[in-house]
Motif scaffolding. Structure first.
Motif, mmCIF file in Angstrom:
data_model
loop_
_atom_site.group_PDB
_atom_site.id
_atom_site.type_symbol
_atom_site.label_atom_id
_atom_site.label_comp_id
_atom_site.label_asym_id
_atom_site.label_seq_id
_atom_site.Cartn_x
_atom_site.Cartn_y
_atom_site.Cartn_z
ATOM 1 N N PRO A 51 2.274 -2.631 0.757
ATOM 2 C CA PRO A 51 2.829 -3.113 -0.519
ATOM 3 C C PRO A 51 2.742 -2.052 -1.605
ATOM 4 C CG PRO A 51 0.669 -4.084 -0.105
ATOM 5 C CD PRO A 51 1.050 -3.355 1.148
ATOM 6 N N GLY A 52 3.786 -1.994 -2.421
ATOM 7 C CA GLY A 52 3.795 -1.033 -3.510
ATOM 8 C C GLY A 52 4.136 0.362 -3.029
ATOM 9 N N ASP A 53 4.156 1.315 -3.946
ATOM 10 C CA ASP A 53 4.387 2.716 -3.611
ATOM 11 C C ASP A 53 3.741 3.579 -4.681
ATOM 12 O OD1 ASP A 53 6.316 3.172 -5.813
ATOM 13 O OD2 ASP A 53 7.600 1.837 -4.640
ATOM 14 N N ALA A 54 3.731 4.894 -4.421
ATOM 15 C CA ALA A 54 3.039 5.808 -5.329
ATOM 16 C C ALA A 54 3.714 5.873 -6.698
ATOM 17 C CB ALA A 54 2.989 7.198 -4.699
ATOM 18 N N VAL A 55 5.037 5.791 -6.720
ATOM 19 C CA VAL A 55 5.746 5.860 -7.996
ATOM 20 C C VAL A 55 5.381 4.673 -8.875
ATOM 21 C CG1 VAL A 55 8.011 5.821 -9.089
ATOM 22 C CG2 VAL A 55 7.646 7.210 -7.050
ATOM 23 N N SER A 56 5.372 3.474 -8.288
ATOM 24 C CA SER A 56 4.998 2.282 -9.057
ATOM 25 C C SER A 56 3.561 2.376 -9.550
ATOM 26 C CB SER A 56 5.189 1.030 -8.199
ATOM 27 O OG SER A 56 6.531 0.911 -7.770
ATOM 28 N N ALA A 57 2.669 2.873 -8.670
ATOM 29 C CA ALA A 57 1.267 2.998 -9.062
ATOM 30 C C ALA A 57 1.087 4.029 -10.164
ATOM 31 C CB ALA A 57 0.422 3.383 -7.847
ATOM 32 N N LYS A 58 1.872 5.108 -10.090
ATOM 33 C CA LYS A 58 1.725 6.183 -11.075
ATOM 34 C C LYS A 58 2.300 5.805 -12.434
ATOM 35 C CE LYS A 58 2.999 11.016 -11.881
ATOM 36 N NZ LYS A 58 3.688 12.211 -11.331
ATOM 37 N N GLN A 97 14.731 5.012 -11.966
ATOM 38 C CA GLN A 97 15.121 6.420 -12.002
ATOM 39 C C GLN A 97 14.100 7.287 -11.266
ATOM 40 O OE1 GLN A 97 15.633 7.958 -15.947
ATOM 41 N NE2 GLN A 97 16.170 10.025 -15.258
ATOM 42 N N ALA A 98 12.814 6.972 -11.483
ATOM 43 C CA ALA A 98 11.768 7.737 -10.797
ATOM 44 C C ALA A 98 11.816 7.502 -9.296
ATOM 45 C CB ALA A 98 10.397 7.354 -11.360
ATOM 46 N N ARG A 99 12.039 6.274 -8.871
ATOM 47 C CA ARG A 99 12.144 5.974 -7.445
ATOM 48 C C ARG A 99 13.345 6.692 -6.821
ATOM 49 N NH1 ARG A 99 9.630 1.811 -5.074
ATOM 50 N NH2 ARG A 99 11.476 1.344 -3.835
ATOM 51 N N ALA A 100 14.449 6.771 -7.559
ATOM 52 C CA ALA A 100 15.625 7.481 -7.056
ATOM 53 C C ALA A 100 15.350 8.980 -6.930
ATOM 54 C CB ALA A 100 16.816 7.236 -7.975
ATOM 55 N N GLU A 101 14.538 9.519 -7.854
ATOM 56 C CA GLU A 101 14.213 10.941 -7.814
ATOM 57 C C GLU A 101 13.464 11.300 -6.536
ATOM 58 O OE1 GLU A 101 11.617 14.201 -10.401
ATOM 59 O OE2 GLU A 101 12.022 12.196 -11.206
ATOM 60 N N TYR A 102 12.614 10.396 -6.074
ATOM 61 C CA TYR A 102 11.847 10.645 -4.847
ATOM 62 C C TYR A 102 12.521 10.050 -3.614
ATOM 63 C CZ TYR A 102 7.989 12.401 -7.652
ATOM 64 O OH TYR A 102 7.217 13.148 -8.502
ATOM 65 N N GLY A 103 13.711 9.517 -3.746
ATOM 66 C CA GLY A 103 14.444 8.996 -2.604
ATOM 67 C C GLY A 103 13.945 7.658 -2.117
ATOM 68 N N LEU A 104 13.208 6.936 -2.935
ATOM 69 C CA LEU A 104 12.640 5.659 -2.510
ATOM 70 C C LEU A 104 13.596 4.489 -2.718
ATOM 71 C CD1 LEU A 104 9.003 6.073 -3.904
ATOM 72 C CD2 LEU A 104 9.807 6.415 -1.562
ATOM 73 N N ASP A 105 14.770 4.773 -3.287
ATOM 74 C CA ASP A 105 15.735 3.699 -3.482
ATOM 75 C C ASP A 105 16.701 3.571 -2.310
ATOM 76 O OD1 ASP A 105 16.838 6.171 -4.019
ATOM 77 O OD2 ASP A 105 18.281 5.374 -5.476
ATOM 78 N N ASP A 106 16.656 4.519 -1.385
ATOM 79 C CA ASP A 106 17.524 4.450 -0.204
ATOM 80 C C ASP A 106 17.009 3.410 0.774
ATOM 81 O OD1 ASP A 106 19.214 6.480 -1.071
ATOM 82 O OD2 ASP A 106 17.902 8.045 -0.258
ATOM 83 N N PRO A 107 17.887 2.872 1.637
ATOM 84 C CA PRO A 107 17.413 1.980 2.714
ATOM 85 C C PRO A 107 16.410 2.715 3.606
ATOM 86 C CG PRO A 107 19.795 1.868 2.497
ATOM 87 C CD PRO A 107 19.342 2.994 1.613
#
Length: 319
Positions: free
Chosen positions: A31-38, A55-65
Motif C-alpha cells: 500500500p502507498g508509494d514513496a512519492v505519496s510518503a514523501k 504530477q510527481a507520480r507522473a514524473e516517476y512513471g507511477l501513473d502508468d498501468p
C-alpha cells in the motif's frame, strides 16, 4: 565445458529476471508509494494538492498501468538503469554501487574469518583423541548458528568497545572499524561451514581409502590433512558459496548495529521510505552476487574432487 557454461549463464539470466520480477510485483503490491510518503505525509504540515501529487507520480512513471511500468523498468534495468531514487533523486544503481566498497570490505574479511574459524574448529574437533575436547569443539557450530546476529554485534560492542576499548563501536573509518562487524558476520557463517565440514570429515574418515592410507604407514595427521580434508572440503565449499551470497543481506543488520556506511544502510533506508528503484537495484545486485559465487564454487569443486569433472563430462557432451 562451453555447453555447461552456456547453461549456467542461461540459469543466471533466469535468476536475475526472477529476482527483478518478484521484487517488482511484491513492492508494487504494498500500500502507498514513496512519492505519496514523501509529499503527502510530511511531518512539517506540508500540504500537497492532488494535482501536485499526480504530477510527481507522473514524473516517476507511477501513473502508468502496472504492466507498462514493468516493461519500462525491465528494459531500463537491462541497460543498468534502475531509475532515480524517489527520496534523494540520485540514480538508484549509482547509489548502490557507491555504497558497495565498505560492504565488500566487511563481507570479504568475514568470509575469510568464517573459513578459518569454521574449518579450524571442524578439523580440530575431528582430529583430537580427547572425547571431552571433541565434544566441546563439535558443539560450537550448532551454538553459533543459534545466536542472533544483532545480539552478537551488541555483545561485541559492549565487551570490546565499551569495556576493553580495543575497537571503535561505530563508524566506517580505518581498519579497526572493520573488525567487530566482520566478526559479527563471520560467526554464524563459520558455524555453518564448521558443521558441514565436521560431518563430512567424519564420513570420509570411515572410507576405505583413509584406512588404506593408514595401513600403508601414513601418519594420522597426513591422513586427516592430506587425504581426507580434500574430499571433505567439497560439501563445505558448496555451502560456503551459498552462505557467502547471503552475507549481503546480513550486512543490513550489521551496518545498522555498527552505524556503518554501505549497502545495508542504503537498503534499510530505501525499505523504510518505500524507495522501490533502490530496493530493486539492491535485490538484483544480491542475486548477481549469489549467482557469481555459486558459479565460481561449481568451477572450483572439480579441482578438489576430479570425480565431479568426470561425472560432468557426459552432460557437457550432450550439451
Amino acid at each position: 565445458m562451453s555447453g555447461y557454461l552456456l547453461r549456467r549463464a542461461g540459469q543466471a539470466v533466469f535468476v536475475l529476471w526472477a529476482a527483478f520480477t518478484l521484487s517488482f510485483v511484491i513492492l508494487y503490491l504494498l500500500p502507498g508509494d514513496a512519492v505519496s510518503a514523501k509529499l503527502g505525509g510530511g511531518e512539517g504540515g506540508i500540504t500537497v494538492t492532488p494535482e501536485q501529487l499526480a504530477q510527481a507520480r507522473a514524473e516517476y512513471g507511477l501513473d502508468d498501468p502496472l504492466p507498462v511500468q514493468y516493461g519500462k523498468r525491465l528494459l531500463s534495468a537491462l541497460h543498468g538503469d534502475f531509475g532515480r531514487s524517489v527520496t534523494t533523486g540520485d540514480g538508484a544503481a549509482h547509489m548502490v554501487v557507491s555504497a558497495l566498497p565498505p560492504t565488500l570490505a566487511v563481507t570479504g574479511i568475514a568470509v575469510l574469518l568464517a573459513i578459518l574459524l569454521g574449518g579450524g574448529v571442524a578439523f580440530a574437533g575431528t582430529y583430537t583423541r580427547l572425547p571431552w575436547l571433541r565434544q566441546l569443539l563439535l558443539s560450537l557450530p550448532p551454538l553459533g548458528i543459534s545466536l542472533p546476529t544483532f545480539w552478537v554485534g551488541l555483545l561485541l560492542i559492549q565487551f570490546f568497545s565499551f569495556r576493553l576499548r580495543l575497537f571503535p563501536a561505530l563508524g566506517t573509518q580505518g581498519f579497526a572499524s572493520l573488525v567487530l562487524p566482520a566478526v559479527t558476520l563471520a560467526l554464524p557463517t563459520a558455524a555453518i561451514i564448521g558443521q558441514v565440514l565436521a560431518r563430512s570429515l567424519r564420513a570420509q574418515l570411515t572410507e576405505p581409502y583413509a584406512e588404506t592410507a593408514s595401513a600403508k604407514g601414513a601418519s594420522r595427521l597426513r591422513v586427516h590433512f592430506g587425504h581426507v580434508l580434500r574430499n571433505a572440503a567439497v560439501p563445505a565449499l558448496t555451502v560456503t558459496g551459498v552462505v557467502a551470497g547471503h552475507l549481503l543481506a546480513g550486512s543490513v543488520i550489521v551496518e545498522t548495529v555498527f552505524s556503518r556506511d554501505g549497502v545495508g544502510r542504503v537498503t534499510a533506508a530505501a525499505v523504510t521510505n518505500q524507495d522501490i528503484p533502490v530496493v530493486q537495484a539492491v535485490i538484483v545486485l544480491a542475486a548477481l552476487v549469489f549467482v557469481v559465487l555459486n558459479l565460481v564454487v561449481d568451477l572450483l569443486c572439480p579441482l578438489l574432487d576430479p570425480r565431479l569433472a568426470a561425472a560432468r563430462t557426459p552432460e557437457v557432451a550432450r550439451g
